[in-house]
Each structure stands twice: as structure tokens, then as C-alpha cells.
Design a protein around this motif. Structure first.
Motif, PDB file in Angstrom:
ATOM      1  N   ILE A  36      11.451   3.105   5.760  1.00  0.00           N
ATOM      2  CA  ILE A  36      10.740   3.526   4.715  1.00  0.00           C
ATOM      3  C   ILE A  36       9.704   2.377   4.384  1.00  0.00           C
ATOM      4  O   ILE A  36      10.252   1.196   3.931  1.00  0.00           O
ATOM      5  CB  ILE A  36      11.535   4.045   3.546  1.00  0.00           C
ATOM      6  N   GLY A  37       8.557   2.598   4.112  1.00  0.00           N
ATOM      7  CA  GLY A  37       7.667   1.605   3.687  1.00  0.00           C
ATOM      8  C   GLY A  37       6.441   2.280   2.723  1.00  0.00           C
ATOM      9  O   GLY A  37       6.347   3.202   2.348  1.00  0.00           O
ATOM     10  N   ARG A  38       5.488   1.366   2.270  1.00  0.00           N
ATOM     11  CA  ARG A  38       4.234   1.662   1.723  1.00  0.00           C
ATOM     12  C   ARG A  38       3.007   1.177   2.155  1.00  0.00           C
ATOM     13  O   ARG A  38       3.038   0.222   3.135  1.00  0.00           O
ATOM     14  CB  ARG A  38       4.185   1.292   0.341  1.00  0.00           C
ATOM     15  N   LEU A  39       1.794   1.931   2.007  1.00  0.00           N
ATOM     16  CA  LEU A  39       0.613   1.477   2.687  1.00  0.00           C
ATOM     17  C   LEU A  39       0.293  -0.122   2.202  1.00  0.00           C
ATOM     18  O   LEU A  39       0.502  -0.390   1.036  1.00  0.00           O
ATOM     19  CB  LEU A  39      -0.419   2.225   2.301  1.00  0.00           C
ATOM     20  N   SER A  40       0.093  -0.903   3.243  1.00  0.00           N
ATOM     21  CA  SER A  40      -0.274  -2.434   2.904  1.00  0.00           C
ATOM     22  C   SER A  40      -1.744  -2.252   2.194  1.00  0.00           C
ATOM     23  O   SER A  40      -2.492  -1.208   2.426  1.00  0.00           O
ATOM     24  CB  SER A  40      -0.423  -3.225   4.186  1.00  0.00           C
ATOM     25  N   ASN A  49      -1.450  -0.050   8.434  1.00  0.00           N
ATOM     26  CA  ASN A  49      -0.497  -1.146   7.984  1.00  0.00           C
ATOM     27  C   ASN A  49       0.558  -0.814   7.226  1.00  0.00           C
ATOM     28  O   ASN A  49      -0.013  -0.146   6.044  1.00  0.00           O
ATOM     29  CB  ASN A  49      -1.235  -2.296   7.701  1.00  0.00           C
ATOM     30  N   VAL A  50       1.763  -0.727   7.423  1.00  0.00           N
ATOM     31  CA  VAL A  50       2.715  -0.389   6.503  1.00  0.00           C
ATOM     32  C   VAL A  50       3.457  -1.416   6.207  1.00  0.00           C
ATOM     33  O   VAL A  50       4.168  -2.248   6.853  1.00  0.00           O
ATOM     34  CB  VAL A  50       3.601   0.863   6.991  1.00  0.00           C
ATOM     35  N   LYS A  51       3.831  -1.641   4.755  1.00  0.00           N
ATOM     36  CA  LYS A  51       4.655  -2.877   4.325  1.00  0.00           C
ATOM     37  C   LYS A  51       6.097  -2.222   4.384  1.00  0.00           C
ATOM     38  O   LYS A  51       6.435  -1.467   3.511  1.00  0.00           O
ATOM     39  CB  LYS A  51       4.197  -3.270   3.170  1.00  0.00           C
ATOM     40  N   ILE A  52       7.099  -2.993   5.004  1.00  0.00           N
ATOM     41  CA  ILE A  52       8.572  -2.426   4.893  1.00  0.00           C
ATOM     42  C   ILE A  52       9.245  -3.469   4.542  1.00  0.00           C
ATOM     43  O   ILE A  52       8.991  -4.630   4.419  1.00  0.00           O
ATOM     44  CB  ILE A  52       9.110  -2.558   6.357  1.00  0.00           C
ATOM     45  N   LEU A  53      10.055  -2.995   3.166  1.00  0.00           N
ATOM     46  CA  LEU A  53      10.932  -3.590   2.270  1.00  0.00           C
ATOM     47  C   LEU A  53      10.107  -4.699   1.558  1.00  0.00           C
ATOM     48  O   LEU A  53      10.406  -5.653   1.134  1.00  0.00           O
ATOM     49  CB  LEU A  53      11.801  -4.493   3.247  1.00  0.00           C
ATOM     50  N   ASP A  54       8.875  -4.379   1.140  1.00  0.00           N
ATOM     51  CA  ASP A  54       7.991  -5.199   0.512  1.00  0.00           C
ATOM     52  C   ASP A  54       7.987  -6.459   1.213  1.00  0.00           C
ATOM     53  O   ASP A  54       7.659  -7.425   0.458  1.00  0.00           O
ATOM     54  CB  ASP A  54       8.444  -5.273  -0.948  1.00  0.00           C
ATOM     55  N   PHE A  55       8.159  -6.908   2.527  1.00  0.00           N
ATOM     56  CA  PHE A  55       7.932  -8.034   3.168  1.00  0.00           C
ATOM     57  C   PHE A  55       7.404  -7.821   4.751  1.00  0.00           C
ATOM     58  O   PHE A  55       6.626  -8.676   4.948  1.00  0.00           O
ATOM     59  CB  PHE A  55       9.460  -8.675   3.339  1.00  0.00           C
ATOM     60  N   LYS A  93       2.952   5.960  -2.972  1.00  0.00           N
ATOM     61  CA  LYS A  93       4.274   7.129  -2.468  1.00  0.00           C
ATOM     62  C   LYS A  93       4.421   6.271  -0.885  1.00  0.00           C
ATOM     63  O   LYS A  93       4.026   5.946  -0.278  1.00  0.00           O
ATOM     64  CB  LYS A  93       3.369   8.244  -1.803  1.00  0.00           C
ATOM     65  N   PRO A  94       5.866   6.396  -0.862  1.00  0.00           N
ATOM     66  CA  PRO A  94       6.684   6.037   0.260  1.00  0.00           C
ATOM     67  C   PRO A  94       6.249   6.647   1.610  1.00  0.00           C
ATOM     68  O   PRO A  94       5.840   7.906   1.620  1.00  0.00           O
ATOM     69  CB  PRO A  94       8.072   6.024   0.077  1.00  0.00           C
ATOM     70  N   LEU A  95       6.055   5.855   2.717  1.00  0.00           N
ATOM     71  CA  LEU A  95       5.878   6.595   3.756  1.00  0.00           C
ATOM     72  C   LEU A  95       7.112   6.330   4.965  1.00  0.00           C
ATOM     73  O   LEU A  95       7.861   5.259   4.813  1.00  0.00           O
ATOM     74  CB  LEU A  95       4.694   5.783   4.733  1.00  0.00           C
TER      75      LEU A  95
END
Length: 104
Positions: A36-40, A49-55, A93-95
């Protein structure tokens, strides 16, 4: 914490080298795992580009995105849908992304 009482200067390096003991936790997603991540903030036309765990940055190739997801080069955003129902993918929104090609 230091693993010994000695340190050394190596070659012409101005840095002191010494041994330490530490514990680490690895993050190794495997093929088939869902993350689960969010768009960078920065997107490219060749993939999402998706940011996972905000890292961690996860790159999703354009070729594996659903057919109705397209990159809008004017705005620099990915859009989903067609015609009047087209909307920008939200950064809030989460992806869910599935690991297809893990790094080994």
C-alpha cells in the motif's frame, strides 16, 4: 555500539574507521506481495511512481498499468477514465501495488 576498543585511519582517508555491532530490519517484498502506498510528487510518462511506507519509491511501468490510466503531459499527472469521467489520480488516496519483478 562499538565492537572493540580500536579505530584506524585507512590510507589517505580523513575518516576514522571502527567496527560496530547493530541490529537491522530488512524490507524485502517478494513476488506476488501487495503493498500500500501513495502517488509520489514527481511522475513520468514511462511509469507511475508510488511511495511505500512514506519512504521507499516503487516504480510501476506504464505497460502494466490498466488501459484506462494515461499520463497527461500538460499537467504531469496520471489520469484515469475516459471522456467526461476522466479524473486525476489522487495523491491523498492509498494505492495498492502488486510486486511483479522483485529485485534479487
Amino acid at each position: 555500539e562499538p565492537a572493540g576498543t580500536h579505530a584506524a585511519l585507512v590510507a589517505e582517508s580523513p575518516y576514522v574507521h571502527f567496527l560496530i555491532d547493530f541490529q537491522a530490519i530488512g524490507f524485502v517484498p517478494r513476488q506476488g506481495n501487495k503493498l500500500i502506498g501513495r502517488l509520489s510528487d514527481v511522475q513520468t510518462a514511462i511509469g507511475l511512481n508510488v511511495k511505500i511506507l512514506d519512504f521507499f519509491n516503487c516504480f510501476v511501468r506504464k505497460a502494466v498499468l490498466p488501459a484506462d490510466v494515461k499520463f497527461d503531459s500538460d499537467s504531469g499527472n496520471y489520469m484515469v477514465g475516459d471522456g467526461e469521467t476522466q479524473r486525476k489520480l489522487s495523491k491523498k488516496k492509498p494505492l495498492c501495488v502488486q510486486v511483479l519483478d522483485p529485485i534479487s
